[in-house]
Design a protein around this motif. Structure first.
Motif, mmCIF file in Angstrom:
data_model
loop_
_atom_site.group_PDB
_atom_site.id
_atom_site.type_symbol
_atom_site.label_atom_id
_atom_site.label_comp_id
_atom_site.label_asym_id
_atom_site.label_seq_id
_atom_site.Cartn_x
_atom_site.Cartn_y
_atom_site.Cartn_z
ATOM 1 N N SER A 110 7.409 -5.595 0.105
ATOM 2 C CA SER A 110 7.331 -4.156 -0.326
ATOM 3 C C SER A 110 8.380 -3.595 0.377
ATOM 4 N N LEU A 111 8.596 -2.250 -0.283
ATOM 5 C CA LEU A 111 9.854 -1.464 0.151
ATOM 6 C C LEU A 111 9.793 -1.368 1.651
ATOM 7 N N LYS A 112 8.462 -0.923 2.055
ATOM 8 C CA LYS A 112 8.172 -0.588 3.465
ATOM 9 C C LYS A 112 8.575 -1.796 4.179
ATOM 10 N N THR A 113 8.106 -2.865 4.092
ATOM 11 C CA THR A 113 8.495 -4.177 4.607
ATOM 12 C C THR A 113 9.794 -4.383 4.924
ATOM 13 N N TRP A 114 10.678 -4.274 3.712
ATOM 14 C CA TRP A 114 12.087 -4.354 3.732
ATOM 15 C C TRP A 114 12.462 -3.470 4.658
ATOM 16 N N VAL A 211 -0.509 0.060 13.603
ATOM 17 C CA VAL A 211 -0.123 1.327 13.057
ATOM 18 C C VAL A 211 0.357 1.112 11.779
ATOM 19 N N GLU A 212 1.069 0.343 11.364
ATOM 20 C CA GLU A 212 1.782 0.417 9.891
ATOM 21 C C GLU A 212 1.067 -0.663 9.177
ATOM 22 N N GLY A 213 0.306 -1.518 9.581
ATOM 23 C CA GLY A 213 -0.663 -2.190 8.660
ATOM 24 C C GLY A 213 0.258 -3.582 7.833
ATOM 25 N N LEU A 214 1.218 -3.653 8.618
ATOM 26 C CA LEU A 214 1.757 -5.116 7.791
ATOM 27 C C LEU A 214 0.699 -6.247 8.233
ATOM 28 N N SER A 215 1.119 -7.431 7.338
ATOM 29 C CA SER A 215 0.231 -8.474 7.444
ATOM 30 C C SER A 215 0.962 -9.484 8.594
ATOM 31 N N SER A 216 -0.153 -10.351 9.159
ATOM 32 C CA SER A 216 0.333 -11.164 10.130
ATOM 33 C C SER A 216 1.794 -11.915 9.717
ATOM 34 N N LYS A 217 1.411 -12.565 8.578
ATOM 35 C CA LYS A 217 2.689 -13.468 7.905
ATOM 36 C C LYS A 217 3.935 -12.542 7.999
ATOM 37 N N GLU A 218 3.984 -11.414 7.827
ATOM 38 C CA GLU A 218 5.060 -10.531 7.563
ATOM 39 C C GLU A 218 5.768 -10.461 9.023
ATOM 40 N N VAL A 219 4.755 -10.166 9.954
ATOM 41 C CA VAL A 219 5.219 -9.592 11.357
ATOM 42 C C VAL A 219 5.750 -10.880 11.848
ATOM 43 N N CYS A 220 5.190 -12.216 11.725
ATOM 44 C CA CYS A 220 5.603 -13.159 12.383
ATOM 45 C C CYS A 220 6.980 -13.522 11.737
ATOM 46 N N GLU A 227 2.174 -17.717 14.559
ATOM 47 C CA GLU A 227 1.017 -16.873 14.364
ATOM 48 C C GLU A 227 0.208 -16.774 15.614
ATOM 49 N N ALA A 228 0.138 -17.719 16.154
ATOM 50 C CA ALA A 228 -0.850 -18.056 17.336
ATOM 51 C C ALA A 228 -0.301 -17.105 18.550
ATOM 52 N N ASN A 229 1.056 -17.051 18.973
ATOM 53 C CA ASN A 229 1.669 -16.281 19.917
ATOM 54 C C ASN A 229 1.698 -14.776 19.269
ATOM 55 N N GLN A 230 1.657 -14.360 18.013
ATOM 56 C CA GLN A 230 1.539 -13.303 17.631
ATOM 57 C C GLN A 230 0.220 -12.502 17.799
ATOM 58 N N ARG A 231 -0.949 -13.355 17.642
ATOM 59 C CA ARG A 231 -2.217 -13.016 17.917
ATOM 60 C C ARG A 231 -2.573 -12.713 19.496
ATOM 61 N N VAL A 232 -1.742 -13.437 20.177
ATOM 62 C CA VAL A 232 -2.073 -13.315 21.390
ATOM 63 C C VAL A 232 -1.632 -11.981 22.112
ATOM 64 N N LEU A 233 -0.344 -11.585 21.557
ATOM 65 C CA LEU A 233 0.291 -10.243 21.929
ATOM 66 C C LEU A 233 -0.321 -9.306 21.552
ATOM 67 N N LEU A 234 -0.683 -9.418 20.238
ATOM 68 C CA LEU A 234 -1.456 -8.278 19.262
ATOM 69 C C LEU A 234 -2.924 -8.082 20.313
ATOM 70 N N HIS A 235 -3.474 -9.146 20.689
ATOM 71 C CA HIS A 235 -4.727 -8.937 21.296
ATOM 72 C C HIS A 235 -4.706 -8.372 22.679
ATOM 73 N N ARG A 236 -3.615 -8.730 23.261
ATOM 74 C CA ARG A 236 -3.234 -8.021 24.524
ATOM 75 C C ARG A 236 -3.037 -6.456 24.344
ATOM 76 N N ILE B 27 -11.454 -11.761 20.188
ATOM 77 C CA ILE B 27 -11.905 -11.020 19.275
ATOM 78 C C ILE B 27 -10.911 -11.002 18.025
ATOM 79 N N THR B 28 -9.371 -10.815 18.340
ATOM 80 C CA THR B 28 -8.534 -10.823 17.408
ATOM 81 C C THR B 28 -8.304 -12.085 16.681
ATOM 82 N N ASP B 29 -8.610 -13.202 17.318
ATOM 83 C CA ASP B 29 -8.597 -14.296 16.351
ATOM 84 C C ASP B 29 -9.531 -14.336 15.308
ATOM 85 N N TYR B 30 -10.665 -13.757 15.760
ATOM 86 C CA TYR B 30 -12.027 -13.474 15.002
ATOM 87 C C TYR B 30 -11.701 -12.766 13.737
#
Ligand SMILES: [Zn+2]
Lengths: 256, 93
Positions: A110-114, A211-220, A227-236, B27-30
């Motif tokens: 998407s234009l936004k992701t770009w 905040v911006e609603g990008l997908s996990s794939k796009e952010v990685c 993906e696993a590291n991204q989720r750890v950071l996001l969760h924290r 929770i985020t994994d879920y």
């Protein structure tokens, strides 16, 4: 509207599905009175039209683009370079990059992701130059604080059969809580501060995902993260913001 | 021991007991759909039995929703004008 007292796993499952199907709430085009737009992603057709108008030199289209993304770009740049004026320079460079690349943009994202990819790359370069940039691909990505619990351990029981269960339950928040917070100047300033208080790597992921609603794939791909590291950071990051909101809602903490 | 207690113990045993401390960390994994089937089942069993974690999960969802609605500060007119100037220059090259 969500119901109070959803309690069975089935109901949660249904709610979960509903949430995951619904794209994250996009940012407003212009700050409207409520400051809120109904949920849903921008339709691809709208974006194609905008792109065509931009390529044709339509000034209103460019103004729309600036109104839509400038503040987001500043916020994101600040996650890489702490200095506000440096962040503003990075965003200026980003807009130049957007103009230079506009004719070559193929619309595979998407234009936004770009645009966000451009600001991320420019901010990274700038951050490295200022040697404060957090590099994810180094071993520092998930350092010792990775093992730190995201909820204060004192909130759980320490012994007996129910050890590691809540010592006292968290307080339910009103259903209208998100609106209530973002609709006041004080609430949104508080939230903005809570985001800014996050360490750089947590902040980058949180802004792009939540905040911006990008997908996990796009952010990685953008941040070169697994993906696993991204989720750890996001969760924290989410856990810290939740705690900040709890302090706002229940303990009367207000923005500095 | 009440019927409820027995149910809790049996489910704990079958699912491999999940504590609240574990629940709040996954929770985020879920939400991202990355839990294994077994952990997904354990997550739901815990959720069904634990009011505290139901509240906590909803707080996390409220947090995510609030972040998605964060309003932007308006673009300062001077900045907008400056960018528009650059756009005009770009247009004419
Ligand atoms: Zn629990």
């Amino acid at each position: 509207m969500r119901q109070v007292g959803v309690s069975t796993p089935d109901q949660f499952e249904a709610y979960e599905l509903e949430l995951s199907r619904r794209a994250p709430v996009p940012k407003t085009d212009y700050p409207n009175k409520a400051g809120i737009e109904p949920p849903g992603r921008r339709p691809a057709a709208e974006e194609l039209l905008l792109l065509e108008r931009l390529r044709n030199g339509d000034e209103a289209a460019f103004t729309l683009l600036v109104e839509r993304y400038h503040a987001s770009l500043i916020r994101l740049a600040q996650a890489h370079v702490s200095d506000r004026s440096v962040a503003e320079e990075v965003v200026q460079e980003t807009w130049m990059g957007v103009l230079e690349g506009l004719d070559r943009f193929e619309g595979r994202s998407s234009l936004k992701t770009w645009i966000f990819r451009i600001v991320t790359n420019k901010a990274k370069t700038r951050g490295v130059r200022e040697s404060r940039h957090v590099c994810f691909s180094s071993t520092g990505a998930l350092d010792e604080e990775a093992e730190e619990p995201t909820v204060d351990p004192s909130r759980f029981r320490t012994s007996g059969h129910w050890a590691d269960y809540w010592a006292s339950y968290p307080q339910p928040w009103d259903e209208g809580t998100p609106e209530k917070i973002v609709l006041t100047k004080e609430g949104s300033a508080y939230l903005e501060q809570a985001i800014q208080a996050l360490p750089s790597n947590l902040r980058q992921v949180l802004i792009l995902r939540d905040v911006e609603g990008l997908s996990s794939k796009e952010v990685c791909a953008m941040l070169q993260l697994s993906e696993a590291n991204q989720r750890v950071l996001l969760h924290r990051a989410r856990s810290r913001v939740r705690r900040a909101l709890e302090q706002y809602l229940e303990e009367g903490i207000r923005p500095a | 021991m009440t019927r409820e207690d027995i149910k809790t113990y049996v489910l704990d045993y079958l699912a491999g007991r999940m504590t609240c401390k574990e629940f709040v960390e996954i929770i985020t994994d879920y939400l991202d759909g990355s839990l294994s089937l077994l952990n997904r089942i354990r997550f739901h069993l815990h959720l069904g039995l634990c009011l505290g974690c139901r509240v906590y999960l909803r707080q996390m969802k409220h947090t995510i929703e609030t972040l998605g609605r964060l309003p932007d500060e308006p673009v300062p007119p001077a900045v907008r004008e400056q960018l528009l100037q650059r756009f005009r220059t770009w247009k004419n090259t």
